[in-house]
Scaffold this motif. Sequence first.
Motif, PDB file in Angstrom:
ATOM      1  N   MET A 113     -34.202 -44.062 -12.155  1.00  0.00           N
ATOM      2  CA  MET A 113     -33.248 -44.553 -11.162  1.00  0.00           C
ATOM      3  C   MET A 113     -31.892 -44.851 -11.800  1.00  0.00           C
ATOM      4  O   MET A 113     -30.847 -44.565 -11.200  1.00  0.00           O
ATOM      5  N   ASP A 114     -31.901 -45.381 -13.009  1.00  0.00           N
ATOM      6  CA  ASP A 114     -30.646 -45.637 -13.715  1.00  0.00           C
ATOM      7  C   ASP A 114     -29.901 -44.333 -13.993  1.00  0.00           C
ATOM      8  O   ASP A 114     -28.679 -44.258 -13.823  1.00  0.00           O
ATOM      9  N   LEU A 120     -24.995 -40.085  -9.798  1.00  0.00           N
ATOM     10  CA  LEU A 120     -24.470 -40.208  -8.446  1.00  0.00           C
ATOM     11  C   LEU A 120     -23.027 -40.695  -8.475  1.00  0.00           C
ATOM     12  O   LEU A 120     -22.151 -40.157  -7.790  1.00  0.00           O
ATOM     13  N   TRP A 121     -22.752 -41.726  -9.295  1.00  0.00           N
ATOM     14  CA  TRP A 121     -21.389 -42.247  -9.356  1.00  0.00           C
ATOM     15  C   TRP A 121     -20.426 -41.229  -9.966  1.00  0.00           C
ATOM     16  O   TRP A 121     -19.257 -41.177  -9.568  1.00  0.00           O
ATOM     17  N   LYS A 125     -17.185 -39.863  -7.901  1.00  0.00           N
ATOM     18  CA  LYS A 125     -15.852 -39.834  -8.503  1.00  0.00           C
ATOM     19  C   LYS A 125     -15.241 -38.439  -8.404  1.00  0.00           C
ATOM     20  O   LYS A 125     -14.062 -38.294  -8.080  1.00  0.00           O
ATOM     21  N   GLN A 126     -16.049 -37.420  -8.654  1.00  0.00           N
ATOM     22  CA  GLN A 126     -15.559 -36.040  -8.585  1.00  0.00           C
ATOM     23  C   GLN A 126     -15.238 -35.620  -7.150  1.00  0.00           C
ATOM     24  O   GLN A 126     -14.400 -34.749  -6.929  1.00  0.00           O
ATOM     25  N   ALA A 139     -24.263 -34.641   2.473  1.00  0.00           N
ATOM     26  CA  ALA A 139     -25.420 -33.870   2.959  1.00  0.00           C
ATOM     27  C   ALA A 139     -26.579 -33.959   1.965  1.00  0.00           C
ATOM     28  O   ALA A 139     -27.741 -34.115   2.365  1.00  0.00           O
ATOM     29  N   PHE A 140     -26.268 -33.869   0.674  1.00  0.00           N
ATOM     30  CA  PHE A 140     -27.301 -33.963  -0.353  1.00  0.00           C
ATOM     31  C   PHE A 140     -27.989 -35.323  -0.317  1.00  0.00           C
ATOM     32  O   PHE A 140     -29.221 -35.418  -0.343  1.00  0.00           O
ATOM     33  N   ILE A 141     -27.197 -36.384  -0.228  1.00  0.00           N
ATOM     34  CA  ILE A 141     -27.759 -37.739  -0.192  1.00  0.00           C
ATOM     35  C   ILE A 141     -28.616 -37.928   1.054  1.00  0.00           C
ATOM     36  O   ILE A 141     -29.707 -38.503   0.988  1.00  0.00           O
ATOM     37  N   GLU A 142     -28.137 -37.452   2.191  1.00  0.00           N
ATOM     38  CA  GLU A 142     -28.922 -37.561   3.425  1.00  0.00           C
ATOM     39  C   GLU A 142     -30.231 -36.783   3.325  1.00  0.00           C
ATOM     40  O   GLU A 142     -31.279 -37.264   3.765  1.00  0.00           O
TER      41      GLU A 142
END
Length: 154
Positions: A113-114, A120-121, A125-126, A139-142
């Motif tokens: 998870m770390d 993810l961050w 940022k990108q 979309a990827f996160i969903e």
Amino acid sequence: MRKRRGFVQMAILHLLKEEAMHGYQIMKDLEERSEGAYSASAGTVYPALQELLERNLIELDAASGKKVYSINENGQKRLQEAAKQREGDFWIEWKERMTWKNSEQAVQLRAAMDRWEKELWKAVKQARGNPESALELTAFIEEMTDRLKKNSVK
């Protein structure tokens, strides 16, 4: 990810329901209730106590020279509300949760998870200032969220 003290706060309320205590006694009792699986620290317990005070769920009596905490009527109500949402004995769940937190599987999961959060961050940022990348990332996160929901139902 933000550290949460909610479960520790609930444990403190349960202890204070039994009797008024000072901080060190609370730390020792939390450790005993987990049969050593949880090692309470001042860095966790005292901020949790401060938050409980600020939320008006406990009271502090410092008249004797020691800071003694006790549950108040609001804290009692909070425990009653929580009991309606939870099945089983709180202290059994406490011990199980603390034992799990120390297991190899939990350590590996936290490490994964770390890594996920770090990546993810970077991706967030990108995606800044790039609407197409932001939509793709959303979309990827969903999609991942939906997959997690489906897996948790099994």
